[in-house]
Motif scaffolding. Structure first.
Motif, PDB file in Angstrom:
ATOM      1  N   GLN A 137      -3.579  -6.880  21.030  1.00 22.44           N
ATOM      2  CA  GLN A 137      -2.922  -7.501  19.885  1.00 22.44           C
ATOM      3  C   GLN A 137      -1.421  -7.269  19.894  1.00 22.44           C
ATOM      4  OE1 GLN A 137      -4.852  -7.291  16.096  1.00 22.44           O
ATOM      5  NE2 GLN A 137      -6.898  -7.047  16.985  1.00 22.44           N
ATOM      6  N   GLY A 138      -0.891  -6.840  21.034  1.00 21.30           N
ATOM      7  CA  GLY A 138       0.549  -6.703  21.191  1.00 21.30           C
ATOM      8  C   GLY A 138       1.115  -5.372  20.763  1.00 21.30           C
ATOM      9  N   ILE A 139       0.256  -4.404  20.422  1.00 16.74           N
ATOM     10  CA  ILE A 139       0.719  -3.078  20.021  1.00 16.74           C
ATOM     11  C   ILE A 139       0.789  -2.194  21.266  1.00 16.74           C
ATOM     12  CG2 ILE A 139       0.191  -1.024  18.646  1.00 16.74           C
ATOM     13  CD1 ILE A 139      -1.332  -2.906  16.718  1.00 16.74           C
ATOM     14  N   LYS A 140       1.918  -1.575  21.490  1.00 14.89           N
ATOM     15  CA  LYS A 140       2.025  -0.669  22.629  1.00 14.89           C
ATOM     16  C   LYS A 140       1.367   0.658  22.276  1.00 14.89           C
ATOM     17  CE  LYS A 140       6.076  -2.847  24.642  1.00 14.89           C
ATOM     18  NZ  LYS A 140       5.250  -3.522  25.653  1.00 14.89           N
ATOM     19  N   VAL A 141       0.798   1.321  23.281  1.00 12.94           N
ATOM     20  CA  VAL A 141       0.069   2.571  23.061  1.00 12.94           C
ATOM     21  C   VAL A 141       0.509   3.610  24.090  1.00 12.94           C
ATOM     22  CG1 VAL A 141      -2.183   3.700  23.017  1.00 12.94           C
ATOM     23  CG2 VAL A 141      -1.942   1.370  22.117  1.00 12.94           C
ATOM     24  N   ILE A 142       0.841   4.792  23.598  1.00 11.60           N
ATOM     25  CA  ILE A 142       1.081   5.943  24.464  1.00 11.60           C
ATOM     26  C   ILE A 142       0.274   7.114  23.915  1.00 11.60           C
ATOM     27  CG2 ILE A 142       3.384   5.149  25.129  1.00 11.60           C
ATOM     28  CD1 ILE A 142       4.575   7.273  23.268  1.00 11.60           C
ATOM     29  N   THR A 143       0.051   8.112  24.743  1.00  9.94           N
ATOM     30  CA  THR A 143      -0.609   9.330  24.287  1.00  9.94           C
ATOM     31  C   THR A 143       0.380  10.483  24.334  1.00  9.94           C
ATOM     32  OG1 THR A 143      -1.455   9.656  26.535  1.00  9.94           O
ATOM     33  CG2 THR A 143      -2.950   8.664  24.937  1.00  9.94           C
ATOM     34  N   THR A 304       8.304  12.421  21.743  1.00 14.93           N
ATOM     35  CA  THR A 304       7.340  11.323  21.717  1.00 14.93           C
ATOM     36  C   THR A 304       7.921  10.092  21.028  1.00 14.93           C
ATOM     37  OG1 THR A 304       5.463  12.843  21.765  1.00 14.93           O
ATOM     38  CG2 THR A 304       5.047  10.628  20.926  1.00 14.93           C
ATOM     39  N   VAL A 305       8.575  10.285  19.899  1.00 19.18           N
ATOM     40  CA  VAL A 305       9.149   9.155  19.172  1.00 19.18           C
ATOM     41  C   VAL A 305      10.337   8.559  19.926  1.00 19.18           C
ATOM     42  CG1 VAL A 305      10.340   8.473  17.040  1.00 19.18           C
ATOM     43  CG2 VAL A 305       8.278   9.887  16.931  1.00 19.18           C
ATOM     44  N   MET A 306      11.153   9.401  20.536  1.00 19.97           N
ATOM     45  CA  MET A 306      12.280   8.889  21.318  1.00 19.97           C
ATOM     46  C   MET A 306      11.794   8.015  22.472  1.00 19.97           C
ATOM     47  SD  MET A 306      15.023   9.986  19.782  1.00 19.97           S
ATOM     48  CE  MET A 306      16.369   9.873  20.970  1.00 19.97           C
ATOM     49  N   LEU A 307      10.769   8.478  23.193  1.00 20.01           N
ATOM     50  CA  LEU A 307      10.243   7.708  24.319  1.00 20.01           C
ATOM     51  C   LEU A 307       9.502   6.458  23.845  1.00 20.01           C
ATOM     52  CD1 LEU A 307       8.978  10.538  26.708  1.00 20.01           C
ATOM     53  CD2 LEU A 307      11.170   9.317  26.752  1.00 20.01           C
ATOM     54  N   LEU A 311      10.368   2.659  24.949  1.00 16.50           N
ATOM     55  CA  LEU A 311       9.374   1.734  25.481  1.00 16.50           C
ATOM     56  C   LEU A 311       9.430   0.396  24.744  1.00 16.50           C
ATOM     57  CD1 LEU A 311       6.968   1.191  27.383  1.00 16.50           C
ATOM     58  CD2 LEU A 311       5.476   2.181  25.616  1.00 16.50           C
ATOM     59  N   LEU A 312       9.588   0.446  23.434  1.00 19.36           N
ATOM     60  CA  LEU A 312       9.680  -0.788  22.659  1.00 19.36           C
ATOM     61  C   LEU A 312      10.925  -1.585  23.026  1.00 19.36           C
ATOM     62  CD1 LEU A 312       8.455   0.552  19.209  1.00 19.36           C
ATOM     63  CD2 LEU A 312       7.290  -1.153  20.639  1.00 19.36           C
ATOM     64  N   GLY A 314      11.956  -1.728  26.104  1.00 16.54           N
ATOM     65  CA  GLY A 314      11.805  -2.102  27.502  1.00 16.54           C
ATOM     66  C   GLY A 314      12.218  -1.051  28.504  1.00 16.54           C
ATOM     67  N   LYS A 315      12.343   0.207  28.061  1.00 18.85           N
ATOM     68  CA  LYS A 315      12.795   1.275  28.958  1.00 18.85           C
ATOM     69  C   LYS A 315      11.680   2.289  29.175  1.00 18.85           C
ATOM     70  CE  LYS A 315      16.087   5.118  29.264  1.00 18.85           C
ATOM     71  NZ  LYS A 315      17.101   5.910  28.513  1.00 18.85           N
ATOM     72  N   LEU A 316      11.324   2.526  30.428  1.00 21.08           N
ATOM     73  CA  LEU A 316      10.327   3.541  30.766  1.00 21.08           C
ATOM     74  C   LEU A 316      11.011   4.872  31.046  1.00 21.08           C
ATOM     75  CD1 LEU A 316       8.023   1.469  33.148  1.00 21.08           C
ATOM     76  CD2 LEU A 316       7.419   2.333  30.871  1.00 21.08           C
ATOM     77  N   PRO A 317      10.318   5.992  30.806  1.00 21.03           N
ATOM     78  CA  PRO A 317      10.917   7.302  31.109  1.00 21.03           C
ATOM     79  C   PRO A 317      11.137   7.486  32.602  1.00 21.03           C
ATOM     80  CG  PRO A 317       8.597   7.524  30.496  1.00 21.03           C
ATOM     81  CD  PRO A 317       8.969   6.103  30.242  1.00 21.03           C
ATOM     82  N   LYS A 318      12.202   8.230  32.942  1.00 23.03           N
ATOM     83  CA  LYS A 318      12.545   8.477  34.342  1.00 23.03           C
ATOM     84  C   LYS A 318      12.593   9.967  34.622  1.00 23.03           C
ATOM     85  CE  LYS A 318      15.279   4.245  34.925  1.00 23.03           C
ATOM     86  NZ  LYS A 318      16.621   3.692  35.270  1.00 23.03           N
ATOM     87  N   ASP A 319      12.195  10.331  35.836  1.00 24.74           N
ATOM     88  CA  ASP A 319      12.214  11.734  36.235  1.00 24.74           C
ATOM     89  C   ASP A 319      13.638  12.272  36.182  1.00 24.74           C
ATOM     90  OD1 ASP A 319      10.972  14.106  37.216  1.00 24.74           O
ATOM     91  OD2 ASP A 319      11.772  13.674  39.211  1.00 24.74           O
ATOM     92  N   GLY A 320      13.808  13.429  35.541  1.00 27.59           N
ATOM     93  CA  GLY A 320      15.118  14.043  35.428  1.00 27.59           C
ATOM     94  C   GLY A 320      15.965  13.516  34.299  1.00 27.59           C
ATOM     95  N   GLU A 321      15.450  12.549  33.559  1.00 28.06           N
ATOM     96  CA  GLU A 321      16.208  11.951  32.460  1.00 28.06           C
ATOM     97  C   GLU A 321      16.533  12.990  31.393  1.00 28.06           C
ATOM     98  OE1 GLU A 321      15.418   8.581  28.953  1.00 28.06           O
ATOM     99  OE2 GLU A 321      14.103   8.714  30.710  1.00 28.06           O
ATOM    100  N   ALA A 322      17.756  12.951  30.906  1.00 30.25           N
ATOM    101  CA  ALA A 322      18.175  13.840  29.824  1.00 30.25           C
ATOM    102  C   ALA A 322      17.883  13.160  28.497  1.00 30.25           C
ATOM    103  CB  ALA A 322      19.650  14.166  29.942  1.00 30.25           C
TER     104      ALA A 322
END
Length: 354
Positions: A137-143, A304-307, A311-312, A314-322
């Motif tokens: 239904q268009g809702i993004k999901v993370i754990t 969690t909220v920052m990531l 994501l909303l 269009g940005k995925l987390p990156k290794d080493g990201e500050a």
């Protein structure tokens, strides 16, 4: 040989005011929108801001259960991140750590048409169908905190490396027990993915490096303080020669310490495990517990909220990201790792407040 026991550097943590009051039934909703009714949060345009600025999203943070100190501290951090980002946060979950009740929570959030659901899963398999329905239904999901199978979310925000934490927990017990004797484990649930991973690595560490430690029983607590206390009291009664207890979730160590003290066995039965400094301070200071280990749940909620917001956008987390307010994260496949845990003892517990 893997036996290094590290006492990690202190983190300065500022806490917001504590939650007050409770909603009826099993759900509890927080909204960043003042005056918003929990049953019907204010309408939010998630595609564009009202003045053409960045989108204003609605993100739902779902704990295993409300009223558990660990998750309430995580909610503090999540609310702080939402305020920093100018988004709306809904904090909603079941009154107890139950997968069926958590499924009902997700269904309600689907009806509310939130933009993203971040869930600490009570069951890695059972929740997948309803989470997939949300995504359809268009809702993004993370754990976060506790994962599902990968098809149930886009990525997992983890606290620490599971292997390192599980091995470390047994190291702390071995240190206090002189590397010999009988011990028991108190875990939240045999269905919780994070508890099961830590439990598996505790057993591997015992098998590989501590042949004189004997695991006599593993019991579940359901993340309930009363149930955890009763489980600890039964362990002490059933195993009069028990030498140690590991609590594998936040209610385990304080409940075990209380039971040990009341049985007159403080210092003779060693207690370690995962729990915060505020819960463990009196037990560490009176000797009914020897060490507790945890990360900052407030930072985990914030991250969690920052990531989720990234994501909303269009940005995925990156290794080493500050990440502002958190530090540098690690990314291993579809798992984000926040950092390292902290150990609390009678000597250093006064330095912490969470």
């Amino acid at each position: 040989m893997y036996r290094a026991l590290s006492i990690f550097l202190a983190l300065s943590l500022l806490l917001l005011g504590c939650r007050s009051g409770a909603a009826e039934g099993y759900e509890l909703i927080y909204s960043m929108e003042p005056g918003t009714s929990p049953a019907a949060p204010a309408a939010t345009d998630s595609s564009t801001g009202t003045d053409g600025a960045a989108p204003r999203y609605r993100i739902a943070l779902v704990p295993k259960g409300v009223g558990i100190d660990y998750f309430e501290y995580a909610a503090e951090g999540a609310r702080e991140a939402a305020a920093d980002l100018g988004i709306e946060l809904i904090y909603q979950g079941p009154a107890s750590a139950d997968a069926d009740l958590q499924m009902n929570t997700v269904k309600q959030l689907i009806d509310l048409k939130v933009d993203l659901i971040a869930i600490s899963a009570n069951d890695p398999v059972k929740l997948v169908p309803v989470l997939r329905k949300a995504m359809e239904q268009g809702i993004k999901v993370i754990t976060w905190d506790a994962d599902t199978q990968e098809e149930g979310r886009q990525f997992f925000v983890n606290m620490v490396e599971p292997e390192m934490l599980g091995r470390h927990l047994l190291d702390t017990l071995a240190l206090t027990m002189g590397e010999k004797g009988k011990f028991a484990i108190m875990t939240s649930s045999f269905a919780a993915a994070n508890n099961n991973e830590w439990l598996a690595w505790i057993k591997v560490q015992q098998r590989d490096y501590y042949p004189d430690l004997e695991l006599v029983q593993t019991v579940t607590t359901g993340d309930d303080l009363n149930r955890a206390y009763e489980a600890a009291a039964r362990l002490l009664a059933d195993y009069p020669d028990l030498n140690g207890i590991i609590g594998n979730s936040s209610v385990g160590p304080p409940s075990a310490a209380k039971a040990v003290k009341e049985a007159g066995k403080a210092g003779r039965v060693k207690v370690v495990g995962l729990s915060g400094p505020n819960q463990m301070r009196p037990h560490l200071l009176d000797g009914s517990a020897q060490m507790s280990t945890l990360w900052s749940p407030k930072k985990l909620g914030y991250l969690t909220v920052m990531l989720a917001n990234d994501l909303l956008n269009g940005k995925l987390p990156k290794d080493g990201e500050a990440v502002s307010g958190v530090g540098n994260i690690r990314v291993n496949g579809d798992m984000v790792i926040m950092g390292e845990p902290l150990d609390f003892t009678a000597e250093n517990v006064g330095q912490y407040d969470f």
